[in-house]
Write a protein that holds these residues in place. Structure first.
Motif, PDB file in Angstrom:
ATOM      1  N   SER A 205       0.683  -1.198   0.081  1.00  0.00           N
ATOM      2  CA  SER A 205       0.048  -0.113  -0.143  1.00  0.00           C
ATOM      3  C   SER A 205       0.798   1.244   0.203  1.00  0.00           C
ATOM      4  CB  SER A 205      -0.942  -0.061   1.017  1.00  0.00           C
ATOM      5  OG  SER A 205      -0.214  -0.041   2.406  1.00  0.00           O
ATOM      6  N   THR A 206       1.968   1.273   0.729  1.00  0.00           N
ATOM      7  CA  THR A 206       2.813   2.431   0.907  1.00  0.00           C
ATOM      8  C   THR A 206       3.414   2.812  -0.622  1.00  0.00           C
ATOM      9  OG1 THR A 206       3.361   1.847   3.194  1.00  0.00           O
ATOM     10  CG2 THR A 206       4.671   3.554   1.964  1.00  0.00           C
ATOM     11  N   LYS A 207       3.972   1.914  -1.125  1.00  0.00           N
ATOM     12  CA  LYS A 207       4.467   2.084  -2.532  1.00  0.00           C
ATOM     13  C   LYS A 207       3.273   2.519  -3.515  1.00  0.00           C
ATOM     14  CE  LYS A 207       8.485  -0.731  -2.058  1.00  0.00           C
ATOM     15  NZ  LYS A 207       9.443  -1.914  -2.531  1.00  0.00           N
ATOM     16  N   LEU A 208       2.178   1.787  -3.464  1.00  0.00           N
ATOM     17  CA  LEU A 208       1.040   2.230  -4.598  1.00  0.00           C
ATOM     18  C   LEU A 208       0.525   3.569  -4.177  1.00  0.00           C
ATOM     19  CD1 LEU A 208      -0.464  -1.109  -5.154  1.00  0.00           C
ATOM     20  CD2 LEU A 208       1.266  -0.004  -6.452  1.00  0.00           C
ATOM     21  N   SER A 210       2.000   6.262  -3.098  1.00  0.00           N
ATOM     22  CA  SER A 210       2.914   7.126  -3.423  1.00  0.00           C
ATOM     23  C   SER A 210       2.857   7.394  -5.087  1.00  0.00           C
ATOM     24  CB  SER A 210       4.187   6.868  -2.950  1.00  0.00           C
ATOM     25  OG  SER A 210       5.262   7.733  -3.446  1.00  0.00           O
ATOM     26  N   LEU A 211       2.835   6.110  -5.783  1.00  0.00           N
ATOM     27  CA  LEU A 211       2.701   6.212  -7.200  1.00  0.00           C
ATOM     28  C   LEU A 211       1.263   6.936  -7.827  1.00  0.00           C
ATOM     29  CD1 LEU A 211       3.551   5.051 -10.162  1.00  0.00           C
ATOM     30  CD2 LEU A 211       2.457   2.904  -9.587  1.00  0.00           C
ATOM     31  N   PHE A 212       0.292   6.472  -7.082  1.00  0.00           N
ATOM     32  CA  PHE A 212      -0.965   6.906  -7.564  1.00  0.00           C
ATOM     33  C   PHE A 212      -1.553   8.254  -7.040  1.00  0.00           C
ATOM     34  CE2 PHE A 212      -2.270   2.009  -7.598  1.00  0.00           C
ATOM     35  CZ  PHE A 212      -1.451   1.912  -9.036  1.00  0.00           C
ATOM     36  N   GLN A 213      -0.897   8.607  -6.276  1.00  0.00           N
ATOM     37  CA  GLN A 213      -1.130  10.122  -5.505  1.00  0.00           C
ATOM     38  C   GLN A 213      -1.643  11.031  -6.624  1.00  0.00           C
ATOM     39  OE1 GLN A 213      -1.782  10.499  -2.456  1.00  0.00           O
ATOM     40  NE2 GLN A 213      -2.574  12.596  -2.815  1.00  0.00           N
ATOM     41  N   PRO A 214      -0.482  11.312  -7.668  1.00  0.00           N
ATOM     42  CA  PRO A 214      -1.153  12.379  -8.671  1.00  0.00           C
ATOM     43  C   PRO A 214      -2.405  12.027  -9.395  1.00  0.00           C
ATOM     44  CG  PRO A 214       1.234  11.715  -8.604  1.00  0.00           C
ATOM     45  CD  PRO A 214       0.525  10.799  -7.970  1.00  0.00           C
ATOM     46  N   TYR A 215      -2.843  10.615  -9.610  1.00  0.00           N
ATOM     47  CA  TYR A 215      -3.996  10.362 -10.220  1.00  0.00           C
ATOM     48  C   TYR A 215      -5.056  10.058  -9.618  1.00  0.00           C
ATOM     49  CZ  TYR A 215       0.503  10.123 -13.002  1.00  0.00           C
ATOM     50  OH  TYR A 215       1.762  10.170 -13.400  1.00  0.00           O
ATOM     51  N   ILE A 216      -5.286  10.238  -8.411  1.00  0.00           N
ATOM     52  CA  ILE A 216      -6.294   9.459  -7.477  1.00  0.00           C
ATOM     53  C   ILE A 216      -7.689  10.156  -8.008  1.00  0.00           C
ATOM     54  CG2 ILE A 216      -5.058   8.836  -5.445  1.00  0.00           C
ATOM     55  CD1 ILE A 216      -6.078  11.453  -4.230  1.00  0.00           C
ATOM     56  N   MET A 217      -7.664  11.397  -8.485  1.00  0.00           N
ATOM     57  CA  MET A 217      -9.141  11.892  -8.840  1.00  0.00           C
ATOM     58  C   MET A 217      -9.548  11.104 -10.504  1.00  0.00           C
ATOM     59  SD  MET A 217      -9.739  13.842  -6.816  1.00  0.00           S
ATOM     60  CE  MET A 217     -11.186  14.791  -7.526  1.00  0.00           C
ATOM     61  N   HIS A 218      -8.528  10.484 -10.817  1.00  0.00           N
ATOM     62  CA  HIS A 218      -8.818   9.989 -12.308  1.00  0.00           C
ATOM     63  C   HIS A 218      -9.035   8.354 -12.333  1.00  0.00           C
ATOM     64  CE1 HIS A 218      -7.733  14.144 -13.385  1.00  0.00           C
ATOM     65  NE2 HIS A 218      -6.374  13.592 -12.937  1.00  0.00           N
ATOM     66  N   PRO A 234      -4.794  -5.864   4.729  1.00  0.00           N
ATOM     67  CA  PRO A 234      -4.810  -4.727   5.061  1.00  0.00           C
ATOM     68  C   PRO A 234      -5.918  -4.066   4.610  1.00  0.00           C
ATOM     69  CG  PRO A 234      -3.210  -4.536   3.346  1.00  0.00           C
ATOM     70  CD  PRO A 234      -3.705  -6.373   3.557  1.00  0.00           C
ATOM     71  N   GLN A 235      -6.548  -2.740   5.135  1.00  0.00           N
ATOM     72  CA  GLN A 235      -7.641  -2.325   4.491  1.00  0.00           C
ATOM     73  C   GLN A 235      -7.301  -1.674   3.081  1.00  0.00           C
ATOM     74  OE1 GLN A 235      -9.753   0.907   6.588  1.00  0.00           O
ATOM     75  NE2 GLN A 235      -9.626  -0.340   8.664  1.00  0.00           N
ATOM     76  N   LEU A 236      -8.105  -1.843   2.165  1.00  0.00           N
ATOM     77  CA  LEU A 236      -8.082  -1.347   0.687  1.00  0.00           C
ATOM     78  C   LEU A 236      -7.902   0.078   0.850  1.00  0.00           C
ATOM     79  CD1 LEU A 236     -10.370  -3.733  -1.138  1.00  0.00           C
ATOM     80  CD2 LEU A 236      -8.213  -4.170  -0.593  1.00  0.00           C
TER      81      LEU A 236
END
Length: 435
Positions: A205-208, A210-218, A234-236
């Motif tokens: 989860s930590t790595k993902l 960070s990777l997806f942070q700029p794109y979470i709105m999409h 873990p919680q999704l």
């Protein structure tokens, strides 16, 4: 002109070298010395004779040693020449490859494909994408990455098409995560704000995050495998995706449900589809309730149910449901209250005769006035009369009735269905697929 002259000289030099080598080889001959001696031609078993002439034999051995040394020296020299010749040959092969590459490039300049307008080429690229709903790992052998390696113009067109980069399978690997994250990020940047469909392999989860942070709105569609949590659930992080519309979960078990329910219960109101891909474990009323309030938003659900009343409870929780795919294993019969669902258009049921009691009770409780498609598979018996009653009671515009597995329908039964809904198509499909 100087460059052409230089290339001509190089070509002539290669040809001269090959000609000289051919001439040398034609004139060359390996001379094998006469190695016969009185001792080798007529072996003498009387060792006394050899002892008397021992000095002559020693001289022969010394001569053979000199001949062997000379042969080894020649072999060494030839090996060196052959290595040089192999290197020379490789240079000529590389020259050939570059000539072919240049020729193909210039052929492309007069090719119809090269002259295609960008709009036409873009439409062709759209049809090059894999024809599957399943997201696969990126590959240089498949579009869109394959398209970027053909030529500069194709790369420019492919990279400028955001819709080619909206679907991605992400697999986290600690061994080379930085390089992988760079490639994934480059892929996602090319989507340029379009809705994203993602599938997650190995999950950290930590790595993902960070990777997806700029794109979470999409991110509008997400598929996760619980098995990849490696014994932990873990919680999704789906609660961090405010635009999520579709969630598919694979490999969920009974112990996973409470933790996963905490995340799913907080999904955004944008949600429209929730699928438990492998349709297990089985849900009862209590487990279904733990996912609320997400059910109220959904139009498409795929899930496994263990009680008939849980099916009615699910339909009650999902007033906007349009498509429902069920795997059922009813282990009890019980009286059911009548229930009408006005928006359900597609109902697909997978059930097993060894585990499931007849569907009669459920069919008799339901009224589905908007049903267009009904599919049922795997049971040995078919509740014909109850199905007739459902169709007559619902007065639905059913277009297709499909039965499969071990189910059989007689011509007379088919005619009775058509008499209720004249436009109905009845399909018997005995293939082994579920849906």
């Amino acid at each position: 002109m100087q460059m052409v002259y230089s290339k001509s000289n190089v070509s002539e030099s290669v040809s001269d070298t090959i000609g000289a080598l051919q001439n040398i080889l034609a004139r060359s001959q390996v001379n094998i010395p006469v190695l016969e001696t009185p001792y080798s031609r007529f072996p003498n078993t009387d060792r006394s004779t050899v002892e008397l002439e021992g000095q002559g034999v020693i001289n022969i051995i010394a001569e053979r040693q000199q001949q062997l040394d000379a042969a080894l020296h020649e072999i060494s020299g030839l090996d060196a020449v052959m290595d040089s010749f192999k290197n020379f040959h490789q240079q000529v092969v590389e020259k050939k490859d570059k000539i072919i590459q240049s020729m193909n490039l210039h052929k492309g300049l007069v090719s119809t494909l090269w002259r295609l307008p960008t709009e036409v080429l873009s439409q062709i690229f759209n049809h090059c994408l894999p024809e599957t709903k399943l997201l696969l790992p990126p590959s240089t052998l498949k579009a869109p990455m394959l398209l970027t390696g053909i030529c500069r113009r194709w790369r420019e067109v492919a990279v400028s098409m955001p819709n080619l980069w909206c679907r991605l399978y992400v697999e986290v690997d600690d061994r080379d995560w930085e390089r992988a994250a760079f490639c994934y990020d480059l892929w996602l940047k090319r989507s340029r704000g379009r809705p994203l469909s993602l599938a997650l392999g190995r999950y950290h989860s930590t790595k993902l995050r960070s990777l997806f942070q700029p794109y979470i709105m999409h991110i509008t569609s997400l598929r996760v495998s619980v098995r990849s949590f490696q014994g932990e659930c873990p919680q999704l992080f789906v609660t961090d995706l405010p635009a999520l519309q579709e969630l598919a979960i694979l490999g969920m078990t009974n112990p996973d449900i409470p933790t996963i329910a905490q995340s799913i219960s907080r999904l955004p109101s944008t949600m429209r589809s929730l699928k438990v891909i492998d349709m297990k474990p089985f849900f009862d009323v209590e487990r279904l309730s733990s996912f609320s309030p997400v059910w109220a938003y959904l139009a498409d659900v795929q899930i496994a149910i263990c009680h008939p009343n849980a099916v009615l409870h699910l339909l009650h929780l999902c007033p906007n449901l349009s498509s429902l795919t069920l795997r059922v294993a009813f282990d009890q019969t019980e009286p059911l209250n009548s229930f009408t669902h006005t928006k359900l258009k597609s109902l697909r049921i997978l059930y097993d005769a060894l585990l499931t009691r007849p569907l009669s009770g459920l069919l008799n409780a339901l009224s589905l006035p908007n049903l267009r498609t009904l599919e049922a598979r795997r049971n040995a018996s078919w509740p014909h009369e109850d199905m007739k009653a459902l169709l007559a009671r619902s007065k639905c515009p059913l277009e297709t009735l499909t039965v499969g597995g071990r189910v059989t329908i007689t011509d007379a039964q088919r005619a009775e269905y058509v008499s209720i809904i004249p436009s109905l198509e009845v399909v018997v499909d005995h293939s082994s697929r579920y849906f």
